[in-house]
Each structure stands twice: as structure tokens, then as C-alpha cells.
Design an enzyme around this catalytic site. Sequence first.
Site, PDB file in Angstrom:
ATOM      1  N   ARG A 174      38.083  53.582 -54.186  1.00 26.40           N
ATOM      2  CA  ARG A 174      37.120  54.272 -55.223  1.00 26.40           C
ATOM      3  C   ARG A 174      36.257  55.237 -54.502  1.00 26.40           C
ATOM      4  O   ARG A 174      34.887  55.254 -54.742  1.00 26.40           O
ATOM      5  CB  ARG A 174      36.239  53.213 -55.884  1.00 26.40           C
ATOM      6  CG  ARG A 174      37.288  52.327 -56.986  1.00 26.40           C
ATOM      7  CD  ARG A 174      38.004  53.371 -58.182  1.00 26.40           C
ATOM      8  NE  ARG A 174      38.901  52.555 -58.894  1.00 26.40           N
ATOM      9  CZ  ARG A 174      40.339  52.423 -58.389  1.00 26.40           C
ATOM     10  NH1 ARG A 174      40.772  53.221 -57.481  1.00 26.40           N
ATOM     11  NH2 ARG A 174      40.948  51.656 -58.996  1.00 26.40           N
ATOM     12  N   SER A 225      34.569  49.370 -64.724  1.00 27.54           N
ATOM     13  CA  SER A 225      34.279  48.324 -64.104  1.00 27.54           C
ATOM     14  C   SER A 225      32.954  48.570 -63.373  1.00 27.54           C
ATOM     15  O   SER A 225      32.594  49.574 -62.437  1.00 27.54           O
ATOM     16  CB  SER A 225      35.401  47.949 -62.850  1.00 27.54           C
ATOM     17  OG  SER A 225      36.218  47.694 -63.448  1.00 27.54           O
ATOM     18  N   GLU A 295      30.232  49.768 -58.446  1.00 27.01           N
ATOM     19  CA  GLU A 295      31.260  50.768 -58.425  1.00 27.01           C
ATOM     20  C   GLU A 295      30.513  52.016 -58.992  1.00 27.01           C
ATOM     21  O   GLU A 295      30.669  53.213 -58.767  1.00 27.01           O
ATOM     22  CB  GLU A 295      32.614  50.353 -58.941  1.00 27.01           C
ATOM     23  CG  GLU A 295      33.421  51.584 -59.196  1.00 27.01           C
ATOM     24  CD  GLU A 295      35.039  51.039 -59.782  1.00 27.01           C
ATOM     25  OE1 GLU A 295      35.190  50.071 -59.406  1.00 27.01           O
ATOM     26  OE2 GLU A 295      35.327  51.935 -60.360  1.00 27.01           O
TER      27      GLU A 295
HETATM   28  C1  LIG Z   1      36.257  52.440 -70.425  1.00 26.36           C
HETATM   29  C2  LIG Z   1      36.102  52.837 -69.022  1.00 26.36           C
HETATM   30  C3  LIG Z   1      37.617  52.410 -68.138  1.00 26.36           C
HETATM   31  C4  LIG Z   1      37.495  53.080 -66.943  1.00 26.36           C
HETATM   32  N1  LIG Z   1      38.577  52.876 -66.268  1.00 26.36           N
HETATM   33  C5  LIG Z   1      38.873  53.075 -65.065  1.00 26.36           C
HETATM   34  C6  LIG Z   1      39.899  52.948 -64.291  1.00 26.36           C
HETATM   35  O1  LIG Z   1      40.931  52.254 -64.654  1.00 26.36           O
HETATM   36  N2  LIG Z   1      40.017  53.431 -63.000  1.00 26.36           N
HETATM   37  C7  LIG Z   1      39.097  54.173 -62.638  1.00 26.36           C
HETATM   38  O2  LIG Z   1      39.149  54.457 -61.155  1.00 26.36           O
HETATM   39  N3  LIG Z   1      37.809  54.009 -62.966  1.00 26.36           N
HETATM   40  C8  LIG Z   1      37.608  53.854 -64.357  1.00 26.36           C
HETATM   41  N4  LIG Z   1      36.689  54.185 -65.221  1.00 26.36           N
HETATM   42  C9  LIG Z   1      35.443  55.027 -64.244  1.00 26.36           C
HETATM   43  C10 LIG Z   1      35.752  56.545 -64.597  1.00 26.36           C
HETATM   44  O3  LIG Z   1      36.234  56.468 -65.748  1.00 26.36           O
HETATM   45  C11 LIG Z   1      36.346  57.085 -63.271  1.00 26.36           C
HETATM   46  O4  LIG Z   1      35.453  56.771 -62.101  1.00 26.36           O
HETATM   47  C12 LIG Z   1      36.470  58.643 -63.530  1.00 26.36           C
HETATM   48  O5  LIG Z   1      37.133  59.004 -62.360  1.00 26.36           O
HETATM   49  C13 LIG Z   1      34.861  59.143 -63.233  1.00 26.36           C
HETATM   50  O6  LIG Z   1      35.265  60.762 -63.798  1.00 26.36           O
HETATM   51  P1  LIG Z   1      33.800  61.117 -64.539  1.00 26.36           P
HETATM   52  O7  LIG Z   1      34.379  62.842 -64.740  1.00 26.36           O
HETATM   53  O8  LIG Z   1      33.608  60.739 -65.629  1.00 26.36           O
HETATM   54  O9  LIG Z   1      32.942  61.468 -63.256  1.00 26.36           O
HETATM   55  P2  LIG Z   1      31.274  61.409 -63.826  1.00 26.36           P
HETATM   56  O10 LIG Z   1      30.776  59.811 -63.932  1.00 26.36           O
HETATM   57  O11 LIG Z   1      30.811  62.334 -64.386  1.00 26.36           O
HETATM   58  O12 LIG Z   1      30.821  61.319 -62.121  1.00 26.36           O
HETATM   59  C14 LIG Z   1      31.027  60.209 -61.251  1.00 26.36           C
HETATM   60  C15 LIG Z   1      30.754  61.099 -59.786  1.00 26.36           C
HETATM   61  O13 LIG Z   1      31.558  62.004 -59.283  1.00 26.36           O
HETATM   62  C16 LIG Z   1      30.650  63.101 -59.068  1.00 26.36           C
HETATM   63  N5  LIG Z   1      31.275  64.396 -59.606  1.00 26.36           N
HETATM   64  C17 LIG Z   1      31.773  64.454 -60.874  1.00 26.36           C
HETATM   65  N6  LIG Z   1      32.469  65.690 -61.048  1.00 26.36           N
HETATM   66  C18 LIG Z   1      31.986  66.272 -59.619  1.00 26.36           C
HETATM   67  C19 LIG Z   1      32.824  67.369 -58.947  1.00 26.36           C
HETATM   68  N7  LIG Z   1      33.333  68.161 -59.739  1.00 26.36           N
HETATM   69  N8  LIG Z   1      32.367  67.669 -57.859  1.00 26.36           N
HETATM   70  C20 LIG Z   1      31.585  66.942 -56.950  1.00 26.36           C
HETATM   71  N9  LIG Z   1      31.226  65.679 -57.708  1.00 26.36           N
HETATM   72  C21 LIG Z   1      31.548  65.464 -58.811  1.00 26.36           C
HETATM   73  C22 LIG Z   1      29.520  62.899 -60.018  1.00 26.36           C
HETATM   74  O14 LIG Z   1      28.180  63.356 -59.319  1.00 26.36           O
HETATM   75  C23 LIG Z   1      29.283  61.322 -59.723  1.00 26.36           C
HETATM   76  O15 LIG Z   1      28.734  61.065 -58.451  1.00 26.36           O
HETATM   77  C24 LIG Z   1      36.455  53.805 -66.219  1.00 26.36           C
HETATM   78  C25 LIG Z   1      35.356  54.021 -67.168  1.00 26.36           C
HETATM   79  C26 LIG Z   1      35.383  53.417 -68.332  1.00 26.36           C
HETATM   80  C27 LIG Z   1      34.060  53.861 -69.111  1.00 26.36           C
END
Ligand SMILES: Cc1cc2nc3c(=O)[nH]c(=O)nc-3n(C[C@H](O)[C@H](O)[C@H](O)COP(=O)(O)OP(=O)(O)OC[C@H]3O[C@@H](n4cnc5c(N)ncnc54)[C@H](O)[C@@H]3O)c2cc1C
Length: 302
Positions: A174, A225, A295
Site C-alpha cells: 500500500r 480498510s 492506511e
Molecule cells: C469501499 C472501499 C473499498 C476499498 N477496497 C480497497 C481494496 O480492496 N484494496 C485497496 O488497495 N484499496 C481499497 N480501497 C481504498 C482506495 O480505493 C484505494 O487506495 C485507491 O487506490 C485510492 O484511489 P483514489 O483515486 O480514490 O485516490 P485518492 O483517495 O483520491 O487519493 C489517495 C492518495 O493518492 C494521491 N493521489 C491520487 N491521485 C494521484 C495522482 N494522480 N498523482 C499523485 N498522487 C495522487 C492523493 O494525493 C492521496 O495521497 C477501498 C476504498 C473503499 C471506499
Amino acid sequence: MENLYNEFIKKIDKTKVYLNEPMCKHTTLKIGGVADIFIKVENIEELIFVINKCIERNVPITVIGNGSNILVKDGGIRGVVIKLQLNNIDFIEDNLVNVQAGVLLSKMSNIAYEKGLSGLEFACGIPGSIGGAVKMNAGAHGKEIKDILICTTYLDKNLELHTINNKENEFDYRCSRFSYNKEDIIISATLKLKSDVKEKIKLEMDSNMKSRKEKQPINFPSAGSTFKRGKNYITAQLIDQCGLKGYNIGDAYVSEKHAGFIVNKGNATAKDLLELVEYVKKKVYEKFNIQIQLEIEVMGED
Ligand SMILES: Cc1cc2nc3c(=O)[nH]c(=O)nc-3n(C[C@H](O)[C@H](O)[C@H](O)COP(=O)(O)OP(=O)(O)OC[C@H]3O[C@@H](n4cnc5c(N)ncnc54)[C@H](O)[C@@H]3O)c2cc1C
């Protein structure tokens, strides 16, 4: 901030730029105070324009993807929040695809399925963007984005583009190099998939979605998580063994379905959620002498 807003809307469609925008509208936790300016950026030219304006005025920038792994504090975010909506998908070869950072994992897994390409089945239920997935090395069902990633292109703080190979992303559980090079913005990732039978791909996606529905509290807002898994323990089990399922502070609850998730059952504030996080950490430490780690990423001001 109003001057900066006025400069932005000279170049960027007014409907994509917001002053004092509540971040609760842009996070899956549905929590968070206002961003001074919130802007949806759809191409690299706009991104560079926005960054240059912020540099000129010394205004801080925060980049988000789909807001599914962040907790924004109640005081909101000062400066400019950029929601990356770079959405191009470009098949370079039959099984090699360059995907821009704003594309949702769910969308990309469905496109891969439609083309009979395997590799993204694990990601179909993760509600993040490609950019967020690369930064977090998102994973599920025993696979991670690092398993299919060939290279990543990012923009550094001097507005120079770089392309780095899989190893240079420094993927770990992660996290990646972007977890500490916080000013670099992921623009796209090239993924290598492999041809397979569509029905087989569909079966795996359906089974992954089914297991999520069974195990996760997807009917309440969350950021997935809340805590990282440990090397030799499962954090949700430790929390459960502390008897914390259903424990709440305000509307922030330790999910009864999955102790690793803290959910928002109504109008939880970031303060509620963070107090609950501290309480859970304290209880786990007292019982197991283990310091569990967040996380989700906490952003903004109290
Ligand atoms: C119901 C649910 C289930 C989930 N299940 C999982 C799972 O099974 N496995 C898992 O790994 N995660 C899971 N997640 C967490 C999440 O979906 C992941 O971590 C996902 O990869 C985050 O992507 P995001 O675009 O929403 O990032 P954001 O939440 O928007 O950002 C997360 C981080 O990434 C940075 N970021 C985003 N885009 C960029 C970019 N283009 N360049 C640089 N930095 C950037 C942001 O600044 C922040 O620090 C879950 C979340 C939910 C709500």
C-alpha cells in the site's frame, strides 16, 4: 483566492472550478471541510496552467483521484485541490494499455474484460482511480497494481515529465515512491494484460465482487480498510478481539460487519473519526502491544 479563481475561469470551464467547495462531496467517506478552490482538470495543458498559477502565487496544491482513500479534516484544505480527470485510454498493442490517472479501476477492469484481457479482475471493486491505485499500490484478492504495471509517467514540481519502470516505482504494501515524493503527480500508467477467455475473466470478477459484498460494509460511506494489515497479523482481527465492532464516537463507527472499516453512519466529522482511530489504536496496543498504522491518508486542517 477570488483573484486566483478569476484567473482559472479565464482558461478553464467555469463549471469545473469551485470556490469554497465542501470536500465531503468528493470523498467516499463523505467527510471534510471546504477546499479554498477545487478544480477538475481534464488534460495536461490545464494541469500545467493551474500549477503555474499556483506557483506564481505561492498557493499550495493537493491532488486527489476519486477520494476513496482520504480523510479530509473538518477545517478543510487551504489552497487548490486538483481532482485529476485525465481520462484517456490508449491501447499501444493488443495487450498493452496506457491509462491516464483519472480513469477508474472499475471502468478499466470492465474494458479489459470486454476485450478478453485478464489482469485487472482483482481491481474491479476497488473504488479508486489509476493515479490513486499507483500511489497506494492498490490490491485485493492476492494481487496488486504492481503485478501488471510496466511503467508510470509523472510530472515533477519543475513541470518536467518522467517515465519510470516498475522497479523505480518502489512499490511496497500500500505504498510507492509517490508516498514520499508528494509533489510528483502521476499522469498515466502502462499496464500489461494477457489474453484470456472472457467467461473466465467474468467469473473471477463476479466472485471478487460477491466476496466484497459479503465481507465489507459497502452500504455505508468509508475509505476502505482504515488500517494497514500487519506483516504477521490481520489488523481487523485484532480490533475484533478487542470487542470494538460497533463501537462509535458520534456517527463514526467501527463496522459491525468488518472491524477493519470505520464507517460514517450519518454526519460523522473528521474529529469523530480521528478520535475513534486513536481509541482503536490505544485498545489494540493495550491488549496486543502492537502499534497499528493508518492506511487512509489524513489531509487538511482541524
Ligand atoms: C469501499 C472501499 C473499498 C476499498 N477496497 C480497497 C481494496 O480492496 N484494496 C485497496 O488497495 N484499496 C481499497 N480501497 C481504498 C482506495 O480505493 C484505494 O487506495 C485507491 O487506490 C485510492 O484511489 P483514489 O483515486 O480514490 O485516490 P485518492 O483517495 O483520491 O487519493 C489517495 C492518495 O493518492 C494521491 N493521489 C491520487 N491521485 C494521484 C495522482 N494522480 N498523482 C499523485 N498522487 C495522487 C492523493 O494525493 C492521496 O495521497 C477501498 C476504498 C473503499 C471506499
